[in-house]
Design a protein around this motif. Structure first.
Motif, PDB file in Angstrom:
ATOM      1  N   GLY A 134       1.463  -1.424   0.030  1.00  0.00           N
ATOM      2  CA  GLY A 134      -0.043  -0.084  -0.056  1.00  0.00           C
ATOM      3  C   GLY A 134       1.497   1.363   0.127  1.00  0.00           C
ATOM      4  O   GLY A 134       0.582   2.218  -1.162  1.00  0.00           O
ATOM      5  N   VAL A 135       2.331   1.271   0.518  1.00  0.00           N
ATOM      6  CA  VAL A 135       2.569   2.847   0.431  1.00  0.00           C
ATOM      7  C   VAL A 135       3.654   2.374  -0.474  1.00  0.00           C
ATOM      8  O   VAL A 135       3.581   3.774  -0.966  1.00  0.00           O
ATOM      9  N   CYS A 136       3.726   1.411  -1.397  1.00  0.00           N
ATOM     10  CA  CYS A 136       4.767   1.535  -1.974  1.00  0.00           C
ATOM     11  C   CYS A 136       3.782   2.336  -3.243  1.00  0.00           C
ATOM     12  O   CYS A 136       3.954   2.902  -4.063  1.00  0.00           O
ATOM     13  N   VAL A 137       2.645   1.918  -3.471  1.00  0.00           N
ATOM     14  CA  VAL A 137       1.531   2.538  -4.631  1.00  0.00           C
ATOM     15  C   VAL A 137       1.699   3.735  -4.480  1.00  0.00           C
ATOM     16  O   VAL A 137       1.203   4.639  -5.379  1.00  0.00           O
ATOM     17  N   LEU A 138       0.794   4.106  -2.894  1.00  0.00           N
ATOM     18  CA  LEU A 138       1.072   5.449  -3.280  1.00  0.00           C
ATOM     19  C   LEU A 138       2.404   6.645  -3.313  1.00  0.00           C
ATOM     20  O   LEU A 138       1.922   7.950  -3.897  1.00  0.00           O
ATOM     21  N   LEU A 139       3.721   5.580  -2.992  1.00  0.00           N
ATOM     22  CA  LEU A 139       4.625   6.839  -3.605  1.00  0.00           C
ATOM     23  C   LEU A 139       4.769   6.570  -5.275  1.00  0.00           C
ATOM     24  O   LEU A 139       5.361   7.987  -5.408  1.00  0.00           O
ATOM     25  N   THR A 140       4.518   5.649  -5.608  1.00  0.00           N
ATOM     26  CA  THR A 140       4.638   5.259  -7.138  1.00  0.00           C
ATOM     27  C   THR A 140       3.551   6.853  -7.367  1.00  0.00           C
ATOM     28  O   THR A 140       3.502   7.444  -8.188  1.00  0.00           O
ATOM     29  N   LEU A 156      13.537  14.826 -16.073  1.00  0.00           N
ATOM     30  CA  LEU A 156      12.794  12.951 -16.180  1.00  0.00           C
ATOM     31  C   LEU A 156      13.891  12.114 -15.812  1.00  0.00           C
ATOM     32  O   LEU A 156      12.662  11.219 -14.961  1.00  0.00           O
ATOM     33  N   ILE A 157      15.041  12.063 -15.666  1.00  0.00           N
ATOM     34  CA  ILE A 157      15.908  11.234 -15.267  1.00  0.00           C
ATOM     35  C   ILE A 157      15.309  10.693 -13.219  1.00  0.00           C
ATOM     36  O   ILE A 157      15.367  10.130 -12.903  1.00  0.00           O
ATOM     37  N   VAL A 158      15.143  12.518 -12.338  1.00  0.00           N
ATOM     38  CA  VAL A 158      14.713  12.153 -11.129  1.00  0.00           C
ATOM     39  C   VAL A 158      13.888  11.151 -11.063  1.00  0.00           C
ATOM     40  O   VAL A 158      13.673  10.602 -10.444  1.00  0.00           O
ATOM     41  N   GLY A 159      12.997  11.311 -12.306  1.00  0.00           N
ATOM     42  CA  GLY A 159      10.979  10.996 -11.613  1.00  0.00           C
ATOM     43  C   GLY A 159      11.501   9.608 -11.733  1.00  0.00           C
ATOM     44  O   GLY A 159      10.864   8.548 -11.348  1.00  0.00           O
ATOM     45  N   GLU A 160      12.119   8.824 -13.254  1.00  0.00           N
ATOM     46  CA  GLU A 160      12.310   7.624 -13.347  1.00  0.00           C
ATOM     47  C   GLU A 160      13.194   7.332 -12.030  1.00  0.00           C
ATOM     48  O   GLU A 160      13.208   6.051 -11.983  1.00  0.00           O
ATOM     49  N   LEU A 161      14.544   7.549 -11.727  1.00  0.00           N
ATOM     50  CA  LEU A 161      15.507   6.881 -10.431  1.00  0.00           C
ATOM     51  C   LEU A 161      14.114   6.835  -9.119  1.00  0.00           C
ATOM     52  O   LEU A 161      14.542   5.855  -8.491  1.00  0.00           O
ATOM     53  N   LEU A 162      13.387   7.465  -8.968  1.00  0.00           N
ATOM     54  CA  LEU A 162      12.847   7.527  -7.517  1.00  0.00           C
ATOM     55  C   LEU A 162      11.573   6.516  -8.072  1.00  0.00           C
ATOM     56  O   LEU A 162      11.310   6.154  -7.436  1.00  0.00           O
ATOM     57  N   GLY A 163      11.635   6.864  -9.238  1.00  0.00           N
ATOM     58  CA  GLY A 163      10.140   5.726  -9.692  1.00  0.00           C
ATOM     59  C   GLY A 163      10.245   4.054  -9.086  1.00  0.00           C
ATOM     60  O   GLY A 163       9.941   3.293  -8.939  1.00  0.00           O
ATOM     61  N   GLY A 164      11.593   3.973  -9.599  1.00  0.00           N
ATOM     62  CA  GLY A 164      12.889   2.842  -9.937  1.00  0.00           C
ATOM     63  C   GLY A 164      12.748   2.191  -8.789  1.00  0.00           C
ATOM     64  O   GLY A 164      12.360   0.918  -8.047  1.00  0.00           O
ATOM     65  N   LEU A 165      13.003   2.949  -7.634  1.00  0.00           N
ATOM     66  CA  LEU A 165      13.166   2.634  -6.277  1.00  0.00           C
ATOM     67  C   LEU A 165      11.783   2.531  -5.841  1.00  0.00           C
ATOM     68  O   LEU A 165      12.112   1.324  -4.913  1.00  0.00           O
ATOM     69  N   VAL A 166      10.849   2.417  -6.211  1.00  0.00           N
ATOM     70  CA  VAL A 166       9.828   2.295  -5.394  1.00  0.00           C
ATOM     71  C   VAL A 166       9.744   1.265  -5.977  1.00  0.00           C
ATOM     72  O   VAL A 166       8.740  -0.391  -5.844  1.00  0.00           O
TER      73      VAL A 166
END
Length: 534
Positions: A134-140, A156-166
């Protein structure tokens, strides 16, 4: 007595589960007090598992199937995002806004393609599969805003890197949950379903890009990024009603909650006492074997072989060439010599999108067919046979690329592209889905989430190497290897096949307790299929 009757409540003979007792093991609310494990019930549960047919399993565990599929929705997001970005490399407006001009056409620098591929490891299981999910979906949901509003490569890279972590967490949560809520008869299908979700995510991404790629404004790429919110909404609506993994609850000593979860996962009126006893017994056995519960324990002698197999089969997905799927459209559609007609593989852009969608559709069909194979043949047989087929196909693709006048020979180009379709079907039939089955079955239950996390992290590291190499290998301003990349992946896959033959055992039809015993006794790889557990 029928199987269903055997699994119905038999309180008179075996006693009943309540808040105080589980057939001899004393339970206090939330904590396990030293007691006697219900060995008789655990044995009965093992017999039920072996006797349960696929048809009966589907009939008795519809809720387990549904919730396993629900947790696997995260995998669709995991596959959707990188496939989306890979396809955006072939979108004209994206190329103009984020790329640079090379010999009359826009392309994206290989360094940026690599940067978008990084993702990190996964949360511990302190809070359970459900809360983490649930927490991961909220972060996504929040991180998609960065991707949606990105108008420059750094953002875009910041968004992709943070998104990839989740997004990386879903690759651990989904197989762990699927392997812990279903009986042995369904385990192969529900864990291999994860591969189907990867294909679904990639297929949807291709379809979305095919619909927006002709737009001449930022919606050509902002629209596809925004479409990811749909999956977040679906998951967040159903999440509050999802049951927690009973294995997690037992390890935390929350027996009443584990009993309740088992009742929710099975059909109404089922006797879940044997299943709960088996979970308790397996956990007790792993404590006796000192299986441990930390990342370090994954590398202790008792678990080292199991961790190696998990890391190996997952990494072979990359070594055998699966990362080419993410670059399929890019490979088919980027310009090769003539701006607007000839591409990396020699196909026009519109045909490239069609080929890429067909590429993934065959992977989808292949995964469905794998369920039939897994009901009849062992994991080891399907895995090694499929890997052998992939090697042959990769080498043929590479050889065709060496033909004189290749770039002007359309039949050769179509033959090579068609073989890539066959390759993805074979992958979806074998290495793709069976990997997740083996990954879940070889892991000790106490360290399963950590073993899967380590395997996924290893695959990620191998993937990072490949995502560094692939753009440089196929980009027209770099090595421009085209189909000769088949020599590279075919050679690596051949080495992987040798390892797999000697190290990957047969795990079909085994309970987790049986697998614990077999690995603890050091049963040889090729003896797993016929080994008899007393």
């Amino acid at each position: 007595m029928s199987l269903e009757a055997a699994m119905q409540s038999s309180d008179t003979k075996h006693g009943s589960i309540d808040s105080g007792h589980v057939h001899g093991q004393d339970i206090l609310k939330g904590d396990i007090v030293v007691g006697i494990i219900a060995g008789e019930d655990a044995i009965r549960a093992t017999e039920n598992e072996h006797n349960l047919s696929l048809r009966d399993a589907v009939r008795l565990y519809p809720a387990a199937i549904g919730w396993s599929a629900f947790f696997s929705l995260g995998i669709i997001m995991t596959a959707f995002d990188p496939q989306l970005l890979g396809n955006l490399y072939a979108t004209p407006k994206f190329q103009q806004d984020f790329g640079y001009l090379y010999e009359g056409s826009w392309i994206i620098k290989a360094q940026w393609q690599t940067g978008a591929a990084f993702f990190a490891s996964y949360p511990m299981e302190w809070f359970g599969r459900k809360k983490t999910f649930g927490v991961c979906v909220l972060l996504t949901t929040a991180i998609i805003f960065i991707q949606f509003f990105a108008r420059s490569l750094p953002v875009l890279i910041v968004g992709e890197l943070l998104g990839g972590l989740v997004l990386g967490t879903y690759a651990t949560i989904a197989p762990t949950y699927a392997s812990e809520v279903c009986p042995v008869a369904l385990r192969g299908i529900l864990t291999s379903y994860i591969n189907l979700c990867f294909v679904i995510g990639q297929l949807i991404a291709n379809g979305v890009i095919a619909g927006t790629s002709t737009l001449d404004n930022h919606w050509a790429y902002s629209g596809p990024f925004a479409s990811q919110w749909f999956w977040c909404l679906v998951i967040l609506i159903g999440w509050p009603f999802a049951p927690e993994s009973p294995w997690f609850l037992v390890r935390k000593g929350r027996m009443e909650e584990a009993e309740h979860a088992l009742r929710r996962l099975g059909s109404k009126g089922m006797d879940i006492k044997p299943s709960l006893a088996m979970i308790i017994e397996t956990d007790r056995l792993e404590q006796e074997l000192e299986a441990g519960s930390t990342y370090l324990d994954c590398f202790k002698q008792i678990n080292r072989r199991r961790t190696e197999i998990a890391m190996g089969v997952y990494s072979i997905q990359v070594i055998s060439g699966i990362y080419l799927v993410g670059y399929a459209t890019y490979f088919f559609s980027m310009f090769f010599t003539k701006p607007s007609h000839i591409t990396l593989a020699g196909l026009a852009t519109d045909k490239a999108f069609d080929m890429s969608i067909g590429f993934l559709a065959l992977g989808f069909v292949g995964t469905l067919c794998s369920w039939v194979l897994m009901s009849r043949f062992g994991r080891r047989t399907i895995y090694n046979s499929g890997l052998s087929a992939l090697i042959v196909l990769l080498l043929i693709i590479a050889i065709l690329d060496c033909a004189p006048g290749y770039t002007e020979n359309k039949p050769l180009i179509w033959a090579q592209s068609s073989l890539m379709l066959v390759w993805n079907f074979c992958y979806g039939l074998s290495v793709g889905p069976v990997c997740f089955v083996i990954l879940c079955e070889v892991s000790a239950t106490k360290v399963r989430s950590k073993t899967i996390a380590l395997a996924t992290a290893t695959q990620a590291m191998v993937g990072i190497v490949m995502t560094i190499a692939i753009p440089y290998l196929i980009n027209p301003d770099q090595a421009n290897a085209r189909g000769k990349i088949g020599f590279f992946f075919g050679g690596l896959a051949a080495i992987a096949l040798v390892w797999s033959f000697f190290r990957v055992p047969e795990t079909k039809g085994r309970t987790y307790e049986e697998l614990d015993i077999m690995f603890s006794k050091g049963v040889k790889t090729r003896q797993f299929g016929n080994y008899h557990v007393e």
